[in-house]
Write a protein that holds these residues in place. Structure first.
Motif, PDB file in Angstrom:
ATOM      1  N   LEU A  83       0.822  -1.205   0.000  1.00 26.90           N
ATOM      2  CA  LEU A  83       0.000   0.000   0.000  1.00 26.90           C
ATOM      3  C   LEU A  83       0.858   1.259   0.000  1.00 26.90           C
ATOM      4  O   LEU A  83       0.547   2.241  -0.682  1.00 26.90           O
ATOM      5  CB  LEU A  83      -0.930   0.013   1.211  1.00 26.90           C
ATOM      6  CG  LEU A  83      -2.157  -0.885   1.117  1.00 26.90           C
ATOM      7  CD1 LEU A  83      -2.903  -0.891   2.437  1.00 26.90           C
ATOM      8  CD2 LEU A  83      -3.071  -0.430   0.006  1.00 26.90           C
ATOM      9  N   GLU A  84       1.942   1.259   0.774  1.00 19.48           N
ATOM     10  CA  GLU A  84       2.841   2.406   0.763  1.00 19.48           C
ATOM     11  C   GLU A  84       3.436   2.615  -0.619  1.00 19.48           C
ATOM     12  O   GLU A  84       3.567   3.751  -1.082  1.00 19.48           O
ATOM     13  CB  GLU A  84       3.960   2.202   1.787  1.00 19.48           C
ATOM     14  CG  GLU A  84       3.510   2.338   3.217  1.00 19.48           C
ATOM     15  CD  GLU A  84       4.616   1.996   4.201  1.00 19.48           C
ATOM     16  OE1 GLU A  84       5.740   1.669   3.757  1.00 19.48           O
ATOM     17  OE2 GLU A  84       4.344   2.053   5.409  1.00 19.48           O
ATOM     18  N   LEU A  85       3.780   1.535  -1.293  1.00 18.50           N
ATOM     19  CA  LEU A  85       4.326   1.629  -2.649  1.00 18.50           C
ATOM     20  C   LEU A  85       3.283   2.198  -3.607  1.00 18.50           C
ATOM     21  O   LEU A  85       3.589   3.046  -4.441  1.00 18.50           O
ATOM     22  CB  LEU A  85       4.810   0.256  -3.118  1.00 18.50           C
ATOM     23  CG  LEU A  85       5.504   0.200  -4.464  1.00 18.50           C
ATOM     24  CD1 LEU A  85       6.771   1.042  -4.444  1.00 18.50           C
ATOM     25  CD2 LEU A  85       5.822  -1.240  -4.832  1.00 18.50           C
ATOM     26  N   MET A  86       2.036   1.743  -3.472  1.00 16.76           N
ATOM     27  CA  MET A  86       0.972   2.255  -4.336  1.00 16.76           C
ATOM     28  C   MET A  86       0.724   3.742  -4.086  1.00 16.76           C
ATOM     29  O   MET A  86       0.540   4.513  -5.032  1.00 16.76           O
ATOM     30  CB  MET A  86      -0.314   1.472  -4.107  1.00 16.76           C
ATOM     31  CG  MET A  86      -0.324   0.104  -4.696  1.00 16.76           C
ATOM     32  SD  MET A  86      -1.929  -0.657  -4.399  1.00 16.76           S
ATOM     33  CE  MET A  86      -1.619  -2.295  -5.002  1.00 16.76           C
ATOM     34  N   VAL A  87       0.716   4.144  -2.820  1.00 13.12           N
ATOM     35  CA  VAL A  87       0.498   5.555  -2.509  1.00 13.12           C
ATOM     36  C   VAL A  87       1.650   6.390  -3.042  1.00 13.12           C
ATOM     37  O   VAL A  87       1.456   7.479  -3.588  1.00 13.12           O
ATOM     38  CB  VAL A  87       0.317   5.752  -0.989  1.00 13.12           C
ATOM     39  CG1 VAL A  87       0.373   7.225  -0.612  1.00 13.12           C
ATOM     40  CG2 VAL A  87      -0.996   5.142  -0.539  1.00 13.12           C
ATOM     41  N   ALA A  88       2.872   5.870  -2.908  1.00 11.23           N
ATOM     42  CA  ALA A  88       4.022   6.598  -3.438  1.00 11.23           C
ATOM     43  C   ALA A  88       3.954   6.704  -4.955  1.00 11.23           C
ATOM     44  O   ALA A  88       4.303   7.742  -5.531  1.00 11.23           O
ATOM     45  CB  ALA A  88       5.318   5.905  -3.018  1.00 11.23           C
ATOM     46  N   SER A  89       3.478   5.688  -5.620  1.00 11.96           N
ATOM     47  CA  SER A  89       3.372   5.749  -7.079  1.00 11.96           C
ATOM     48  C   SER A  89       2.245   6.687  -7.503  1.00 11.96           C
ATOM     49  O   SER A  89       2.281   7.253  -8.585  1.00 11.96           O
ATOM     50  CB  SER A  89       3.159   4.357  -7.661  1.00 11.96           C
ATOM     51  OG  SER A  89       1.896   3.848  -7.298  1.00 11.96           O
ATOM     52  N   MET A  90       1.240   6.881  -6.664  1.00 14.99           N
ATOM     53  CA  MET A  90       0.165   7.817  -6.978  1.00 14.99           C
ATOM     54  C   MET A  90       0.678   9.254  -6.975  1.00 14.99           C
ATOM     55  O   MET A  90       0.179  10.097  -7.712  1.00 14.99           O
ATOM     56  CB  MET A  90      -0.981   7.677  -5.965  1.00 14.99           C
ATOM     57  CG  MET A  90      -1.735   6.366  -6.044  1.00 14.99           C
ATOM     58  SD  MET A  90      -2.660   6.195  -7.552  1.00 14.99           S
ATOM     59  CE  MET A  90      -3.941   7.372  -7.293  1.00 14.99           C
ATOM     60  N   HIS A  91       1.686   9.547  -6.193  1.00 14.76           N
ATOM     61  CA  HIS A  91       2.246  10.897  -6.166  1.00 14.76           C
ATOM     62  C   HIS A  91       3.003  11.205  -7.455  1.00 14.76           C
ATOM     63  O   HIS A  91       3.173  12.364  -7.806  1.00 14.76           O
ATOM     64  CB  HIS A  91       3.172  11.072  -4.962  1.00 14.76           C
ATOM     65  CG  HIS A  91       2.454  11.099  -3.659  1.00 14.76           C
ATOM     66  ND1 HIS A  91       1.593  12.113  -3.304  1.00 14.76           N
ATOM     67  CD2 HIS A  91       2.449  10.229  -2.627  1.00 14.76           C
ATOM     68  CE1 HIS A  91       1.096  11.873  -2.121  1.00 14.76           C
ATOM     69  NE2 HIS A  91       1.596  10.734  -1.675  1.00 14.76           N
ATOM     70  N   ASP A  92       3.455  10.192  -8.151  1.00 16.31           N
ATOM     71  CA  ASP A  92       4.199  10.385  -9.389  1.00 16.31           C
ATOM     72  C   ASP A  92       3.287  10.654 -10.583  1.00 16.31           C
ATOM     73  O   ASP A  92       3.757  11.082 -11.630  1.00 16.31           O
ATOM     74  CB  ASP A  92       5.071   9.153  -9.685  1.00 16.31           C
ATOM     75  CG  ASP A  92       6.156   8.965  -8.634  1.00 16.31           C
ATOM     76  OD1 ASP A  92       6.463   9.955  -7.933  1.00 16.31           O
ATOM     77  OD2 ASP A  92       6.685   7.847  -8.525  1.00 16.31           O
ATOM     78  N   LEU A  93       1.994  10.400 -10.460  1.00 13.83           N
ATOM     79  CA  LEU A  93       1.069  10.638 -11.572  1.00 13.83           C
ATOM     80  C   LEU A  93       0.879  12.138 -11.776  1.00 13.83           C
ATOM     81  O   LEU A  93       0.883  12.919 -10.819  1.00 13.83           O
ATOM     82  CB  LEU A  93      -0.281   9.978 -11.287  1.00 13.83           C
ATOM     83  CG  LEU A  93      -0.290   8.448 -11.278  1.00 13.83           C
ATOM     84  CD1 LEU A  93      -1.683   7.956 -10.908  1.00 13.83           C
ATOM     85  CD2 LEU A  93       0.106   7.898 -12.631  1.00 13.83           C
TER      86      LEU A  93
END
Length: 116
Positions: A83-93
């Protein structure tokens, strides 16, 4: 004087014998397996055996629960990492404004009555 000493000696011996007789009766009642302390010791021994079995069963159950809890904790930590990885990848969008969906106009349908 010797006669009085002999009488006192016999009386003392009889008193000591009577006292020993009473103590022997008390001791047999005390060690009686049904009513006395012997019975209490036997009951306590049985209870200790039961508690030992219950304690070993509780320790076994606690070990299984501990193992299950460790597995669940590991799974939760893995999910948290993902989940932390997914949230971090959402910031890159790229940030794009989201437009509200347009409401469709309902189609108006008129029915004609067959007599007209």
């Amino acid at each position: 004087m010797d006669v009085i000493a002999d009488i006192l000696l016999v009386a003392g011996a009889l008193g000591a014998g009577f006292y020993c007789f009473i103590l022997a009766r008390r001791l047999t009642r005390f060690t009686d397996l049904e009513n006395g302390v012997g019975g209490a010791v036997a009951v306590l021994s049985a209870q200790v055996d039961d508690l030992t079995k219950t304690l070993s069963a509780a320790q076994s159950s606690a070990g299984h629960s501990s193992k299950s809890l460790e597995e669940l904790t590991e799974r939760a930590e893995d999910v948290a990492r993902r989940l932390e990885l997914m949230v971090a990848s959402m910031h890159d969008l790229p940030q794009q404004p989201v437009e509200p969906p347009k409401q469709a106009q309902p189609d108006t349908i008129f029915f004609r009555h067959p007599r007209n």
